[in-house]
Design a protein around this motif. Sequence first.
Motif, PDB file in Angstrom:
ATOM      1  N   ASP A  51      53.090  48.517  43.010  1.00 23.17           N
ATOM      2  CA  ASP A  51      53.391  47.306  43.779  1.00 23.17           C
ATOM      3  C   ASP A  51      52.180  46.383  43.711  1.00 23.17           C
ATOM      4  O   ASP A  51      51.100  46.794  43.284  1.00 23.17           O
ATOM      5  N   ASP A  52      52.385  45.157  44.140  1.00 21.45           N
ATOM      6  CA  ASP A  52      51.300  44.184  44.171  1.00 21.45           C
ATOM      7  C   ASP A  52      50.437  44.444  45.403  1.00 21.45           C
ATOM      8  O   ASP A  52      50.723  43.970  46.493  1.00 21.45           O
ATOM      9  N   LEU A  53      49.362  45.185  45.219  1.00 21.44           N
ATOM     10  CA  LEU A  53      48.480  45.559  46.327  1.00 21.44           C
ATOM     11  C   LEU A  53      47.340  44.571  46.528  1.00 21.44           C
ATOM     12  O   LEU A  53      46.664  44.599  47.548  1.00 21.44           O
ATOM     13  N   THR A  54      47.120  43.692  45.552  1.00 23.96           N
ATOM     14  CA  THR A  54      46.026  42.735  45.645  1.00 23.96           C
ATOM     15  C   THR A  54      46.480  41.335  46.020  1.00 23.96           C
ATOM     16  O   THR A  54      45.641  40.459  46.258  1.00 23.96           O
ATOM     17  N   GLY A  55      47.791  41.085  46.039  1.00 28.22           N
ATOM     18  CA  GLY A  55      48.308  39.781  46.419  1.00 28.22           C
ATOM     19  C   GLY A  55      48.189  38.714  45.349  1.00 28.22           C
ATOM     20  O   GLY A  55      48.298  37.518  45.651  1.00 28.22           O
ATOM     21  N   ASP A  56      48.019  39.125  44.080  1.00 29.78           N
ATOM     22  CA  ASP A  56      47.872  38.128  43.011  1.00 29.78           C
ATOM     23  C   ASP A  56      49.148  37.934  42.205  1.00 29.78           C
ATOM     24  O   ASP A  56      49.149  37.204  41.210  1.00 29.78           O
ATOM     25  N   GLY A  57      50.242  38.573  42.618  1.00 28.86           N
ATOM     26  CA  GLY A  57      51.510  38.405  41.927  1.00 28.86           C
ATOM     27  C   GLY A  57      51.784  39.409  40.838  1.00 28.86           C
ATOM     28  O   GLY A  57      52.874  39.414  40.262  1.00 28.86           O
ATOM     29  N   ARG A  58      50.814  40.275  40.544  1.00 26.31           N
ATOM     30  CA  ARG A  58      51.017  41.301  39.521  1.00 26.31           C
ATOM     31  C   ARG A  58      51.093  42.685  40.176  1.00 26.31           C
ATOM     32  O   ARG A  58      50.295  43.002  41.055  1.00 26.31           O
ATOM     33  N   PRO A  59      52.008  43.530  39.734  1.00 26.65           N
ATOM     34  CA  PRO A  59      52.081  44.877  40.314  1.00 26.65           C
ATOM     35  C   PRO A  59      50.961  45.772  39.804  1.00 26.65           C
ATOM     36  O   PRO A  59      50.628  45.758  38.618  1.00 26.65           O
ATOM     37  N   ASP A  60      50.366  46.512  40.715  1.00 23.35           N
ATOM     38  CA  ASP A  60      49.286  47.443  40.418  1.00 23.35           C
ATOM     39  C   ASP A  60      49.804  48.877  40.566  1.00 23.35           C
ATOM     40  O   ASP A  60      50.875  49.109  41.128  1.00 23.35           O
ATOM     41  N   TYR A  61      49.019  49.831  40.098  1.00 20.41           N
ATOM     42  CA  TYR A  61      49.347  51.244  40.287  1.00 20.41           C
ATOM     43  C   TYR A  61      48.268  51.896  41.147  1.00 20.41           C
ATOM     44  O   TYR A  61      47.065  51.679  40.912  1.00 20.41           O
ATOM     45  N   TYR A  62      48.711  52.690  42.111  1.00 19.21           N
ATOM     46  CA  TYR A  62      47.769  53.517  42.862  1.00 19.21           C
ATOM     47  C   TYR A  62      48.191  54.970  42.648  1.00 19.21           C
ATOM     48  O   TYR A  62      49.377  55.312  42.803  1.00 19.21           O
ATOM     49  N   VAL A  63      47.209  55.814  42.282  1.00 18.21           N
ATOM     50  CA  VAL A  63      47.493  57.208  41.944  1.00 18.21           C
ATOM     51  C   VAL A  63      46.683  58.133  42.837  1.00 18.21           C
ATOM     52  O   VAL A  63      45.458  57.975  42.973  1.00 18.21           O
ATOM     53  N   ALA A  64      47.367  59.087  43.465  1.00 17.15           N
ATOM     54  CA  ALA A  64      46.711  60.106  44.287  1.00 17.15           C
ATOM     55  C   ALA A  64      46.306  61.268  43.391  1.00 17.15           C
ATOM     56  O   ALA A  64      47.157  61.919  42.781  1.00 17.15           O
ATOM     57  N   VAL A 120      52.479  48.892  57.516  1.00 16.90           N
ATOM     58  CA  VAL A 120      52.501  49.582  58.793  1.00 16.90           C
ATOM     59  C   VAL A 120      52.035  48.694  59.944  1.00 16.90           C
ATOM     60  O   VAL A 120      52.448  48.880  61.095  1.00 16.90           O
ATOM     61  N   ASP A 121      51.168  47.700  59.651  1.00 17.98           N
ATOM     62  CA  ASP A 121      50.635  46.859  60.714  1.00 17.98           C
ATOM     63  C   ASP A 121      51.286  45.478  60.748  1.00 17.98           C
ATOM     64  O   ASP A 121      50.810  44.576  61.454  1.00 17.98           O
ATOM     65  N   ASP A 122      52.368  45.291  60.010  1.00 19.66           N
ATOM     66  CA  ASP A 122      53.175  44.052  60.056  1.00 19.66           C
ATOM     67  C   ASP A 122      52.354  42.797  59.798  1.00 19.66           C
ATOM     68  O   ASP A 122      52.566  41.754  60.422  1.00 19.66           O
ATOM     69  N   ASP A 123      51.407  42.882  58.837  1.00 14.58           N
ATOM     70  CA  ASP A 123      50.629  41.691  58.500  1.00 14.58           C
ATOM     71  C   ASP A 123      51.005  41.124  57.136  1.00 14.58           C
ATOM     72  O   ASP A 123      50.337  40.224  56.629  1.00 14.58           O
ATOM     73  N   GLY A 124      52.067  41.671  56.530  1.00 16.88           N
ATOM     74  CA  GLY A 124      52.591  41.118  55.296  1.00 16.88           C
ATOM     75  C   GLY A 124      52.078  41.741  54.023  1.00 16.88           C
ATOM     76  O   GLY A 124      52.565  41.410  52.938  1.00 16.88           O
ATOM     77  N   ASP A 125      51.082  42.646  54.095  1.00 20.16           N
ATOM     78  CA  ASP A 125      50.613  43.323  52.888  1.00 20.16           C
ATOM     79  C   ASP A 125      50.885  44.820  52.994  1.00 20.16           C
ATOM     80  O   ASP A 125      51.291  45.319  54.043  1.00 20.16           O
ATOM     81  N   LEU A 126      50.654  45.534  51.905  1.00 24.47           N
ATOM     82  CA  LEU A 126      51.031  46.944  51.839  1.00 24.47           C
ATOM     83  C   LEU A 126      49.843  47.862  52.084  1.00 24.47           C
ATOM     84  O   LEU A 126      48.792  47.722  51.455  1.00 24.47           O
ATOM     85  N   ASP A 127      50.038  48.788  53.001  1.00 28.30           N
ATOM     86  CA  ASP A 127      49.044  49.799  53.333  1.00 28.30           C
ATOM     87  C   ASP A 127      49.441  51.118  52.670  1.00 28.30           C
ATOM     88  O   ASP A 127      50.591  51.323  52.290  1.00 28.30           O
ATOM     89  N   LEU A 128      48.481  52.023  52.538  1.00 28.38           N
ATOM     90  CA  LEU A 128      48.704  53.288  51.844  1.00 28.38           C
ATOM     91  C   LEU A 128      48.447  54.470  52.775  1.00 28.38           C
ATOM     92  O   LEU A 128      47.522  54.444  53.594  1.00 28.38           O
ATOM     93  N   PHE A 129      49.270  55.492  52.611  1.00 23.13           N
ATOM     94  CA  PHE A 129      49.071  56.730  53.365  1.00 23.13           C
ATOM     95  C   PHE A 129      49.228  57.881  52.392  1.00 23.13           C
ATOM     96  O   PHE A 129      50.135  57.882  51.554  1.00 23.13           O
ATOM     97  N   MET A 130      48.347  58.867  52.496  1.00 23.69           N
ATOM     98  CA  MET A 130      48.481  60.031  51.625  1.00 23.69           C
ATOM     99  C   MET A 130      48.125  61.304  52.363  1.00 23.69           C
ATOM    100  O   MET A 130      47.352  61.308  53.322  1.00 23.69           O
ATOM    101  N   THR A 131      48.736  62.398  51.899  1.00 22.02           N
ATOM    102  CA  THR A 131      48.553  63.703  52.528  1.00 22.02           C
ATOM    103  C   THR A 131      47.488  64.496  51.781  1.00 22.02           C
ATOM    104  O   THR A 131      47.246  64.286  50.589  1.00 22.02           O
TER     105      THR A 131
END
Length: 576
Positions: free
Chosen positions: A268-281, A325-336
């Motif tokens: 998903d676009d995690l940086t807000g620049d319009g391009r989708p990024d990858y985050y890997v656990a 999670v905090d309803d500020d319009g951007d995406l937060d991450l959670f991992m186990t």
Amino acid sequence: MKRPLAAFVGALLLASCGGEAPRATSSPEDERPGRPWLVERAQETGLDFVHENGREGHFWTLEIMGPGAALFDYDNDGDLDVYVTQGGPLGALGRGETVDWPTDRMFRNELQDGALRFTDVTEAARIAPGGYGMGVAAGDYDNDGWTDLYVTNYDGNRLLRNRGDGSFEDVTTAAGAGEGRFSTSAAFGDFDGDGWLDLYVANYVRFEMVYRTRCSTPDGSPDYCGPQTFPPEPDRLLRNRGDGTFEDVSQAMGIAARPGPGLGVVIDDLTGDGRPDYYVANDLKANHFWVNQGERFLEDAVAAGAAFSMDGKAEASMGLTAGDVDDDGDLDLFMTHIIKQKNTLYVNDGGGLFRDATARFGLDASSRPSTGFGAFWFDVDSDGRLDLFAANGAVKKNEALAREGVEIPLDEANQLFLNQGDDGFREASRDAGLSDRTEVSRGAAVGDLDNDGDADVVVLNNAGRLRLLENRIADGAHWLGIRAIDGGRDALGAKATLHRVGSPAKVRRIATDGSYLSSNDPRALFGLGDDATAGDVEVAWPDGTRERWRDLATDRYWTLTRGEGELLVTQARRTE
């Protein structure tokens, strides 16, 4: 987009200043009487599956990793069907013997008048044995309107093309989508903005059945080896050519340069620049944050504050989920993570700089006694706030259980964390009916299986039964569901925002990725509590174009097709 040192230092300072908040705890006065919130109904609904891990007493790491599942509408009848991966005889695999492998299972949802019923259609769907199964990703890679599957295995992945007649065709070789390494999670998403779904494959370690690497507990008895015992593998990025085939661009896009024991992935676009990024656990290695720069990806996790825990240590990251999670319009991450490590909540500043806010949200102490795998944000009680589910199961022997004679001493209870807004999260596992059942849970998927407007849960157990947890807590609450369609398929990577007078805007992803080895319902679901007021929904399509649909009535699903809404913004995604 290389970050300066100041940004990295700032991220560490933000993490250290996260502050404390009420811990996520459960107490007798918080427990609600009556039926549990999540009711287990797998066998009675026909979703009857038992995983085989093939253990023979050799403590092969592979045998405790799977399985996973996909929730997706394979027959386009409007409800979610279920695909589950299966293991098999590992000893025979190690000895090179020819055996009859068990088959992954395909269950068709026969939903009628709100009543769940599943039929095993594995044979009719032409699902053939394919090796020792791990995970599965769902997405329409050929844009024909039928959702396809990518199945990860220890011994060779498979691309299953949905033929649209109730069956699948194995097109792995013809499509150039094979992978012979130890793969775990995978994710479909359009990273280059050409309208075709590309494929990211997370690979784990160079584990070979021919070695008999021995690991042990402190008292010398045999135990499973951790990922640090084996060399990590590089992940793989397959670009969709749009003609039914894929091109391996892992090297060209920079992905292959950083091997890591990957277990979870989101796009998903995690940086807000319009391009989708990858985050890997990554498991006990620094996590990877692949920032999309158009012609190449930049690995930026350390500078972004999302590589390690707040004390600078690599954690055993396994399950992964993205949401606002905090309803500020951007995406937060959670991992186990593994036992004694906390699960981690990384809060996004909107530009891809993260801070560890686990303690501030009350999610620290309650997660340390367990080893988490599958995880996802979902609004369990339909109150408009994102809650958390974590599927737990140990990877190291629980000595207390071993002394009691438990055959596989890895059992743990799953957990539910209820979002209480400014008061952080409260563990509500007992309320949900999770505390009394201990199993070795791995993959977990979320979706509205009965189309009643609340999210249900499917949990996969290693060497155990699949569990279907039907949501009962949200009965009677109002809701609004969105399926976003672009070019005839689910618009993975889009975002839906609900606007209602007197309420803050709510953002939900159109995505199937995340969790662990699993694929989720692509529809966006907004919980509304006791407020049935209609609202406007704005869809931000993956290329940046925005459309709005006005006055959508509640308590139903809406299919929003690109080009049919009120055009707000036309913004082609930058791919140069």
